[in-house]
Design a protein around this motif. Structure first.
Motif, mmCIF file in Angstrom:
data_model
loop_
_atom_site.group_PDB
_atom_site.id
_atom_site.type_symbol
_atom_site.label_atom_id
_atom_site.label_comp_id
_atom_site.label_asym_id
_atom_site.label_seq_id
_atom_site.Cartn_x
_atom_site.Cartn_y
_atom_site.Cartn_z
ATOM 1 N N ALA A 122 -8.023 -30.351 -25.808
ATOM 2 C CA ALA A 122 -8.025 -29.209 -26.728
ATOM 3 C C ALA A 122 -9.182 -28.274 -26.392
ATOM 4 C CB ALA A 122 -8.135 -29.702 -28.172
ATOM 5 N N GLY A 123 -10.321 -28.866 -26.065
ATOM 6 C CA GLY A 123 -11.467 -28.056 -25.692
ATOM 7 C C GLY A 123 -11.202 -27.243 -24.444
ATOM 8 N N PHE A 124 -10.556 -27.858 -23.457
ATOM 9 C CA PHE A 124 -10.236 -27.117 -22.231
ATOM 10 C C PHE A 124 -9.366 -25.909 -22.548
ATOM 11 C CE2 PHE A 124 -6.875 -26.176 -19.214
ATOM 12 C CZ PHE A 124 -7.647 -25.615 -18.194
ATOM 13 N N LEU A 125 -8.347 -26.083 -23.373
ATOM 14 C CA LEU A 125 -7.422 -24.989 -23.663
ATOM 15 C C LEU A 125 -8.120 -23.837 -24.378
ATOM 16 C CD1 LEU A 125 -4.379 -27.168 -24.729
ATOM 17 C CD2 LEU A 125 -4.508 -25.717 -22.696
ATOM 18 N N ILE A 126 -9.025 -24.151 -25.293
ATOM 19 C CA ILE A 126 -9.765 -23.106 -25.995
ATOM 20 C C ILE A 126 -10.736 -22.398 -25.046
ATOM 21 C CG2 ILE A 126 -11.486 -22.649 -27.792
ATOM 22 C CD1 ILE A 126 -10.225 -24.981 -29.385
ATOM 23 N N HIS A 127 -11.528 -23.186 -24.340
ATOM 24 C CA HIS A 127 -12.592 -22.604 -23.517
ATOM 25 C C HIS A 127 -12.044 -21.873 -22.295
ATOM 26 C CE1 HIS A 127 -16.112 -24.289 -25.655
ATOM 27 N NE2 HIS A 127 -15.235 -25.213 -26.015
ATOM 28 N N SER A 128 -10.976 -22.393 -21.698
ATOM 29 C CA SER A 128 -10.405 -21.697 -20.543
ATOM 30 C C SER A 128 -9.873 -20.335 -20.955
ATOM 31 C CB SER A 128 -9.300 -22.530 -19.894
ATOM 32 O OG SER A 128 -8.229 -22.769 -20.791
ATOM 33 N N ALA A 129 -9.278 -20.250 -22.144
ATOM 34 C CA ALA A 129 -8.772 -18.960 -22.624
ATOM 35 C C ALA A 129 -9.912 -17.983 -22.862
ATOM 36 C CB ALA A 129 -7.967 -19.159 -23.913
ATOM 37 N N VAL A 130 -11.000 -18.471 -23.429
ATOM 38 C CA VAL A 130 -12.160 -17.609 -23.683
ATOM 39 C C VAL A 130 -12.758 -17.120 -22.363
ATOM 40 C CG1 VAL A 130 -14.525 -17.551 -24.571
ATOM 41 C CG2 VAL A 130 -12.707 -18.602 -25.935
ATOM 42 N N HIS A 131 -12.970 -18.019 -21.418
ATOM 43 C CA HIS A 131 -13.596 -17.633 -20.154
ATOM 44 C C HIS A 131 -12.689 -16.733 -19.322
ATOM 45 C CE1 HIS A 131 -17.299 -19.912 -20.441
ATOM 46 N NE2 HIS A 131 -16.622 -20.980 -20.836
ATOM 47 N N ARG A 132 -11.393 -16.970 -19.350
ATOM 48 C CA ARG A 132 -10.472 -16.099 -18.610
ATOM 49 C C ARG A 132 -10.424 -14.705 -19.216
ATOM 50 N NH1 ARG A 132 -5.711 -17.641 -19.550
ATOM 51 N NH2 ARG A 132 -5.927 -19.756 -20.350
ATOM 52 N N GLY A 133 -10.426 -14.650 -20.533
ATOM 53 C CA GLY A 133 -10.275 -13.368 -21.211
ATOM 54 C C GLY A 133 -11.544 -12.564 -21.348
ATOM 55 N N ARG A 134 -12.693 -13.230 -21.231
ATOM 56 C CA ARG A 134 -13.978 -12.562 -21.444
ATOM 57 C C ARG A 134 -14.923 -12.849 -20.276
ATOM 58 N NH1 ARG A 134 -15.616 -11.624 -26.798
ATOM 59 N NH2 ARG A 134 -17.660 -11.200 -25.873
ATOM 60 N N PRO A 135 -14.854 -12.059 -19.202
ATOM 61 C CA PRO A 135 -15.746 -12.280 -18.056
ATOM 62 C C PRO A 135 -17.226 -12.211 -18.423
ATOM 63 C CG PRO A 135 -13.976 -10.768 -17.473
ATOM 64 C CD PRO A 135 -13.905 -10.961 -18.954
ATOM 65 N N ASP A 136 -17.556 -11.545 -19.533
ATOM 66 C CA ASP A 136 -18.959 -11.423 -19.943
ATOM 67 C C ASP A 136 -19.483 -12.692 -20.605
ATOM 68 O OD1 ASP A 136 -17.072 -10.706 -22.072
ATOM 69 O OD2 ASP A 136 -18.841 -10.359 -23.303
#
Length: 289
Positions: A122-136
């Motif tokens: 679950a953590g991977f799915l949340i964090h991967s979406a955040v990092h992919r969507g927000r390069p900053d």
């Protein structure tokens, strides 16, 4: 009525000087605190980040943000920016060390670090979406803290009732209202990432908990502790208001001013240092192992 006094040249000069200062310079009376540390190599930068990440987990443990296997932090690798480090599943926050962290890519494949345990799906799915969507975004934290979970039941942002709440003024605070159960699909993870928006620093996940992000894990750590306290203050204020005591909100202009002069990466990095330094002292450097 007498006309209001006009500012003197000296007053105008002082105002101009203040406007030219960074938020960190404004809060530093005397010699300014230094900026975020620079590193001579990716290796030293990576180790520094992983040690800070381990300290952040230990801060969260001391503050009682643990909840079984739930809760995770991620940091984007400084060299391979489409990968990120995260914590192993089912290890207490208070025991984590830099060497425990797992490096995963956006496909969810562990590619480095300690792979003796799995990461949190679950953590991977949340964090991967955040990092992919927000390069900053370099770091993201998610916890199931008590007051964060309690306030999340209302599906509302914290109000501007304290100076600290103003650190997440306006678009810096988001709410994810579409709770679909434990995050086990990419679609749910992507919806959470989208809800954070392009400027979000903190998000309330309805019926779930809190998420914070930052350009350093120090920043994300401080914002998590700030949001948990803000949720606690909000719950206390709501209880008082239910008994007839009127809440007074910070005026919009004042909240914006506080945000603009307090919620930048350098200042938030330094806001995180007291807790992180204390934790390093208390754990006697065990986080570096």
């Amino acid at each position: 009525m007498a006309p209001s006094a006009q500012p003197t040249t000296e007053e105008e000069s002082q105002t101009t000087q203040q406007q030219q200062k960074t938020p960190l310079q404004l809060i530093s009376q005397g010699v300014c605190l230094p900026g975020i540390p620079k590193h001579p190599s990716f290796a030293t930068h990576r180790q520094w980040m992983l040690e800070k990440m381990a300290l952040t987990f230990r801060v969260f443990a001391r503050l009682g943000y643990t909840d079984g296997m739930a809760g995770h932090i991620s940091i984007r690798d400084p060299e391979n920016i489409h990968t990120f480090w995260t914590n192993p599943l089912a290890v207490h926050f208070g025991l984590l060390k830099a060497s425990d962290m797992i490096l995963v890519n956006y496909d969810g494949v562990p590619i480095g670090g300690n792979m003796s345990r799995p990461a949190n799906a679950a953590g991977f799915l949340i964090h991967s979406a955040v990092h992919r969507g927000r390069p900053d975004v370099v770091a993201a934290c998610h916890t199931h803290s008590i007051h964060g979970m309690a306030w999340s039941a209302f599906g509302r942002p914290v109000e501007m009732i304290t100076q600290d709440a103003a650190y997440v003024y306006g678009e810096a605070q988001a709410v994810y209202k579409d709770f679909g159960g434990v995050v086990l699909t990419q679609e749910e993870g992507d919806r959470i990432g989208d809800a954070l928006g392009p400027k979000g620093k903190a998000m309330i996940l309805q019926n779930h908990g809190l998420l914070t992000v930052g350009s350093t894990v120090d920043e994300a750590c401080f914002l998590m502790t700030l949001m948990e306290r803000a949720c606690q203050c909000q719950l206390l204020a709501e209880a008082a208001a239910a008994n007839g005591i009127k809440k007074v909100l910070i005026p919009d202009e004042s909240a914006r001013y506080t945000f603009e002069n307090s919620s930048d990466p350098e200042t938030l990095y330094w806001e995180g240092q007291p807790d992180l330094d204390y934790e390093e002292y208390m754990c006697k450097g065990e986080h570096k192992g």
